[in-house]
Design a protein around this motif. Structure first.
Motif, PDB file in Angstrom:
ATOM      1  N   ILE A 113      -2.104  -6.627   6.022  1.00 41.06           N
ATOM      2  CA  ILE A 113      -2.601  -5.768   4.951  1.00 41.06           C
ATOM      3  C   ILE A 113      -2.222  -4.320   5.216  1.00 41.06           C
ATOM      4  O   ILE A 113      -1.747  -3.609   4.318  1.00 41.06           O
ATOM      5  CB  ILE A 113      -4.139  -5.917   4.815  1.00 41.06           C
ATOM      6  CG1 ILE A 113      -4.484  -7.293   4.239  1.00 41.06           C
ATOM      7  CG2 ILE A 113      -4.716  -4.814   3.927  1.00 41.06           C
ATOM      8  CD1 ILE A 113      -5.969  -7.625   4.306  1.00 41.06           C
ATOM      9  N   ALA A 114      -2.407  -3.865   6.448  1.00 45.50           N
ATOM     10  CA  ALA A 114      -2.045  -2.485   6.800  1.00 45.50           C
ATOM     11  C   ALA A 114      -0.556  -2.244   6.584  1.00 45.50           C
ATOM     12  O   ALA A 114      -0.150  -1.200   6.041  1.00 45.50           O
ATOM     13  CB  ALA A 114      -2.423  -2.201   8.253  1.00 45.50           C
ATOM     14  N   PHE A 115       0.268  -3.203   6.989  1.00 46.70           N
ATOM     15  CA  PHE A 115       1.719  -3.085   6.814  1.00 46.70           C
ATOM     16  C   PHE A 115       2.071  -2.924   5.337  1.00 46.70           C
ATOM     17  O   PHE A 115       2.870  -2.050   4.957  1.00 46.70           O
ATOM     18  CB  PHE A 115       2.399  -4.328   7.390  1.00 46.70           C
ATOM     19  CG  PHE A 115       3.895  -4.356   7.256  1.00 46.70           C
ATOM     20  CD1 PHE A 115       4.703  -3.896   8.279  1.00 46.70           C
ATOM     21  CD2 PHE A 115       4.501  -4.846   6.104  1.00 46.70           C
ATOM     22  CE1 PHE A 115       6.087  -3.921   8.164  1.00 46.70           C
ATOM     23  CE2 PHE A 115       5.883  -4.869   5.975  1.00 46.70           C
ATOM     24  CZ  PHE A 115       6.679  -4.407   7.009  1.00 46.70           C
ATOM     25  N   LEU A 116       1.489  -3.739   4.486  1.00 50.71           N
ATOM     26  CA  LEU A 116       1.805  -3.689   3.057  1.00 50.71           C
ATOM     27  C   LEU A 116       1.298  -2.401   2.421  1.00 50.71           C
ATOM     28  O   LEU A 116       1.948  -1.843   1.520  1.00 50.71           O
ATOM     29  CB  LEU A 116       1.223  -4.908   2.345  1.00 50.71           C
ATOM     30  CG  LEU A 116       1.863  -6.250   2.731  1.00 50.71           C
ATOM     31  CD1 LEU A 116       1.085  -7.402   2.119  1.00 50.71           C
ATOM     32  CD2 LEU A 116       3.326  -6.304   2.301  1.00 50.71           C
ATOM     33  N   LEU A 117       0.154  -1.904   2.882  1.00 50.60           N
ATOM     34  CA  LEU A 117      -0.344  -0.622   2.378  1.00 50.60           C
ATOM     35  C   LEU A 117       0.578   0.519   2.795  1.00 50.60           C
ATOM     36  O   LEU A 117       0.840   1.438   2.019  1.00 50.60           O
ATOM     37  CB  LEU A 117      -1.761  -0.371   2.896  1.00 50.60           C
ATOM     38  CG  LEU A 117      -2.861  -1.253   2.295  1.00 50.60           C
ATOM     39  CD1 LEU A 117      -4.169  -1.046   3.054  1.00 50.60           C
ATOM     40  CD2 LEU A 117      -3.052  -0.955   0.813  1.00 50.60           C
ATOM     41  N   GLU A 118       1.083   0.461   4.035  1.00 52.44           N
ATOM     42  CA  GLU A 118       2.036   1.480   4.494  1.00 52.44           C
ATOM     43  C   GLU A 118       3.309   1.435   3.665  1.00 52.44           C
ATOM     44  O   GLU A 118       3.846   2.480   3.267  1.00 52.44           O
ATOM     45  CB  GLU A 118       2.353   1.266   5.972  1.00 52.44           C
ATOM     46  CG  GLU A 118       1.207   1.608   6.904  1.00 52.44           C
ATOM     47  CD  GLU A 118       1.349   1.000   8.279  1.00 52.44           C
ATOM     48  OE1 GLU A 118       0.590   1.395   9.168  1.00 52.44           O
ATOM     49  OE2 GLU A 118       2.209   0.106   8.473  1.00 52.44           O
ATOM     50  N   ARG A 119       3.808   0.238   3.427  1.00 50.67           N
ATOM     51  CA  ARG A 119       5.037   0.097   2.645  1.00 50.67           C
ATOM     52  C   ARG A 119       4.853   0.650   1.235  1.00 50.67           C
ATOM     53  O   ARG A 119       5.778   1.241   0.666  1.00 50.67           O
ATOM     54  CB  ARG A 119       5.459  -1.374   2.583  1.00 50.67           C
ATOM     55  CG  ARG A 119       6.800  -1.563   1.887  1.00 50.67           C
ATOM     56  CD  ARG A 119       7.364  -2.942   2.116  1.00 50.67           C
ATOM     57  NE  ARG A 119       6.687  -3.964   1.339  1.00 50.67           N
ATOM     58  CZ  ARG A 119       7.070  -5.243   1.324  1.00 50.67           C
ATOM     59  NH1 ARG A 119       8.080  -5.646   2.078  1.00 50.67           N
ATOM     60  NH2 ARG A 119       6.425  -6.114   0.587  1.00 50.67           N
ATOM     61  N   ALA A 120       3.661   0.478   0.678  1.00 48.88           N
ATOM     62  CA  ALA A 120       3.367   0.986  -0.660  1.00 48.88           C
ATOM     63  C   ALA A 120       3.009   2.465  -0.663  1.00 48.88           C
ATOM     64  O   ALA A 120       2.734   3.027  -1.718  1.00 48.88           O
ATOM     65  CB  ALA A 120       2.224   0.178  -1.271  1.00 48.88           C
ATOM     66  N   TYR A 136      -6.020   6.865   5.082  1.00 47.39           N
ATOM     67  CA  TYR A 136      -7.351   6.383   5.463  1.00 47.39           C
ATOM     68  C   TYR A 136      -7.502   4.899   5.162  1.00 47.39           C
ATOM     69  O   TYR A 136      -8.202   4.174   5.880  1.00 47.39           O
ATOM     70  CB  TYR A 136      -8.437   7.202   4.758  1.00 47.39           C
ATOM     71  CG  TYR A 136      -8.655   6.859   3.296  1.00 47.39           C
ATOM     72  CD1 TYR A 136      -9.526   5.843   2.913  1.00 47.39           C
ATOM     73  CD2 TYR A 136      -7.979   7.551   2.291  1.00 47.39           C
ATOM     74  CE1 TYR A 136      -9.720   5.526   1.577  1.00 47.39           C
ATOM     75  CE2 TYR A 136      -8.159   7.242   0.955  1.00 47.39           C
ATOM     76  CZ  TYR A 136      -9.033   6.234   0.606  1.00 47.39           C
ATOM     77  OH  TYR A 136      -9.217   5.911  -0.719  1.00 47.39           O
ATOM     78  N   ARG A 137      -6.849   4.447   4.103  1.00 47.28           N
ATOM     79  CA  ARG A 137      -6.946   3.035   3.726  1.00 47.28           C
ATOM     80  C   ARG A 137      -6.217   2.161   4.760  1.00 47.28           C
ATOM     81  O   ARG A 137      -6.707   1.104   5.157  1.00 47.28           O
ATOM     82  CB  ARG A 137      -6.355   2.853   2.331  1.00 47.28           C
ATOM     83  CG  ARG A 137      -6.658   1.522   1.690  1.00 47.28           C
ATOM     84  CD  ARG A 137      -6.331   1.562   0.203  1.00 47.28           C
ATOM     85  NE  ARG A 137      -7.272   2.394  -0.528  1.00 47.28           N
ATOM     86  CZ  ARG A 137      -6.972   3.125  -1.595  1.00 47.28           C
ATOM     87  NH1 ARG A 137      -5.740   3.155  -2.044  1.00 47.28           N
ATOM     88  NH2 ARG A 137      -7.897   3.823  -2.206  1.00 47.28           N
ATOM     89  N   VAL A 138      -5.055   2.627   5.183  1.00 47.78           N
ATOM     90  CA  VAL A 138      -4.303   1.901   6.213  1.00 47.78           C
ATOM     91  C   VAL A 138      -5.108   1.833   7.505  1.00 47.78           C
ATOM     92  O   VAL A 138      -5.228   0.776   8.136  1.00 47.78           O
ATOM     93  CB  VAL A 138      -2.952   2.590   6.470  1.00 47.78           C
ATOM     94  CG1 VAL A 138      -2.219   1.907   7.619  1.00 47.78           C
ATOM     95  CG2 VAL A 138      -2.090   2.588   5.213  1.00 47.78           C
ATOM     96  N   ARG A 139      -5.679   2.967   7.887  1.00 54.13           N
ATOM     97  CA  ARG A 139      -6.417   3.028   9.155  1.00 54.13           C
ATOM     98  C   ARG A 139      -7.625   2.101   9.148  1.00 54.13           C
ATOM     99  O   ARG A 139      -8.028   1.587  10.193  1.00 54.13           O
ATOM    100  CB  ARG A 139      -6.859   4.465   9.426  1.00 54.13           C
ATOM    101  CG  ARG A 139      -5.725   5.364   9.898  1.00 54.13           C
ATOM    102  CD  ARG A 139      -6.201   6.788  10.079  1.00 54.13           C
ATOM    103  NE  ARG A 139      -5.124   7.653  10.569  1.00 54.13           N
ATOM    104  CZ  ARG A 139      -5.155   8.973  10.516  1.00 54.13           C
ATOM    105  NH1 ARG A 139      -6.211   9.591  10.006  1.00 54.13           N
ATOM    106  NH2 ARG A 139      -4.151   9.688  10.972  1.00 54.13           N
ATOM    107  N   ALA A 140      -8.220   1.897   7.978  1.00 56.19           N
ATOM    108  CA  ALA A 140      -9.382   1.014   7.902  1.00 56.19           C
ATOM    109  C   ALA A 140      -9.026  -0.387   8.387  1.00 56.19           C
ATOM    110  O   ALA A 140      -9.799  -1.012   9.125  1.00 56.19           O
ATOM    111  CB  ALA A 140      -9.897   0.970   6.467  1.00 56.19           C
ATOM    112  N   PHE A 141      -7.853  -0.882   8.007  1.00 55.65           N
ATOM    113  CA  PHE A 141      -7.456  -2.230   8.389  1.00 55.65           C
ATOM    114  C   PHE A 141      -6.826  -2.269   9.778  1.00 55.65           C
ATOM    115  O   PHE A 141      -7.162  -3.144  10.591  1.00 55.65           O
ATOM    116  CB  PHE A 141      -6.491  -2.794   7.340  1.00 55.65           C
ATOM    117  CG  PHE A 141      -7.166  -3.093   6.036  1.00 55.65           C
ATOM    118  CD1 PHE A 141      -7.824  -4.296   5.828  1.00 55.65           C
ATOM    119  CD2 PHE A 141      -7.181  -2.156   5.008  1.00 55.65           C
ATOM    120  CE1 PHE A 141      -8.471  -4.570   4.637  1.00 55.65           C
ATOM    121  CE2 PHE A 141      -7.821  -2.415   3.806  1.00 55.65           C
ATOM    122  CZ  PHE A 141      -8.477  -3.622   3.616  1.00 55.65           C
TER     123      PHE A 141
END
Length: 347
Positions: free
Chosen positions: A14-21, A26-31
């Motif tokens: 999930i973090a990887f896909l949020l970074e790619r997007a 803060y959203r990435v760090r949460a996961f």
């Protein structure tokens, strides 16, 4: 009942896909942060807390991340992950997809040693999982203090860490390696912001202008031409310094004599970076075409500061295809051995 998935792998995906997007940090760090904390739990505690509904009592684990863990342990793909996967694909035309497949690695990426968000081993593993043969680690040089640039002592220490990570990959039989490097500041007089001794030990050196971006054209031209003549520099990074979108706002291109700079790159057999960051996409296509016509080599790089951003190479490939850049002019279509041989010719 379905067998349990790996909840930590799901959180990291999930973090990887949020970074790619390019979603908010803060959203990435949460996961990614939750995955790191949960990985440290004693054996069995993750499952027991999930069953008892007490995951959110742990610092850094919120309702959403806890729900993802519970769904994973139940053998279900977390709803949050499923939604991201459904919208994660890149729509690449055949030519762009073909060029992306031809790339063997990425020559510009950052770790948490400077202004990146993830450790070296996480960046390397993400690159390996994308099918790369290599990743050049290019953290910043000392004068870029805002990006926690590496002093000579810290860079020396980092070289030891890279050797350890590479030994780990070799021990697992993985055909992947981190290549040592730096994104070195091109200083006002065109010199490079690190010692010659250390620069000479690195595999690949990216040089970029990060200061005085509004210098007069003749000053900026002289600065970059001088840097390109330096035998330690291999790739000229994000040459105009522009920002076209993003949280830092926009920034106009630096002004310089593009023909003079690109001719210097050809003369010294250096590469011009095609920077794939969505807020940069540097150089602009009009300058990319000038560099192509003058005979420059190129390097298509992500300038990634997080694992998911390593999947941005398609942005640069699309621009290269649009401008007619042939595959044999792109240095990171070379395997590691040939890339290192090319870089070594500059010393």
């Amino acid at each position: 009942m379905a067998s349990a998935r790996d909840p930590l792998a799901d959180l990291r995906r999930i973090a990887f896909l949020l970074e790619r997007a390019h979603e908010a940090t803060y959203r990435v760090r949460a996961f990614r942060g939750a995955a790191g904390k949960l990985a440290k739990l004693p054996e069995g505690e993750l499952v027991s807390r999930a069953n008892a509904g007490t995951l959110t009592e742990l610092p850094g684990v919120g309702d959403v991340t806890a729900r993802c863990v519970v769904e994973s342990l139940a053998g279900e793909e977390p709803v949050y992950l499923r939604r991201l996967e459904a919208t994660a694909g890149q729509d690449l035309d055949e030519a762009t997809a073909g060029l992306l497949a031809a790339l063997k690695g990425d020559c510009h990426a950052h770790s948490d040693w400077s202004d990146g968000g993830s450790p070296i081993d996480e960046m390397a593993l993400a690159a390996a999982q994308l099918g790369h043969e290599y990743l050049v680690l290019t953290d910043h040089s000392p004068r870029l203090k805002v990006a926690r640039g590496l002093s000579a002592e810290r860079l020396e220490e980092q070289l030891g860490v890279v050797a350890e990570v590479n030994a780990g990959f070799a021990g697992l039989g993985m055909d992947f390696r981190i290549l040592t490097g730096i994104e070195v500041d091109i200083l006002a007089d065109g010199s490079l912001d690190q010692t010659d001794e250390l620069l000479g030990r690195l595999d690949v050196v990216v040089g970029s202008v990060h200061s005085n971006l509004k210098d007069e054209p003749e000053v900026m031209t002289r600065r970059m031409v001088t840097a390109l003549a330096n035998p330690h520099l291999d790739i000229l990074g994000h040459c105009t310094g522009r920002l076209i979108t993003g949280g830092r706002g926009t920034r106009a291109e630096s002004r310089f004599d593009a023909e003079a700079v690109f001719r210097a790159a050809v003369e010294h057999d250096k590469a011009i970076e095609i920077n794939s960051r969505p807020e940069r996409l540097d150089p602009p296509k009009r300058l990319l075409r000038v560099a192509l016509e003058l005979g420059c080599r190129f390097s298509i790089d992500t300038d990634a500061h997080a694992p998911g951003q390593l999947d941005w190479l398609g942005n640069g490939c699309a621009r290269a295809v649009a401008c007619g850049v042939p595959v044999d002019r792109i240095v990171n279509t070379m395997g590691a051995k040939d890339l290192l041989a090319w870089a070594a010719t500059h010393e």
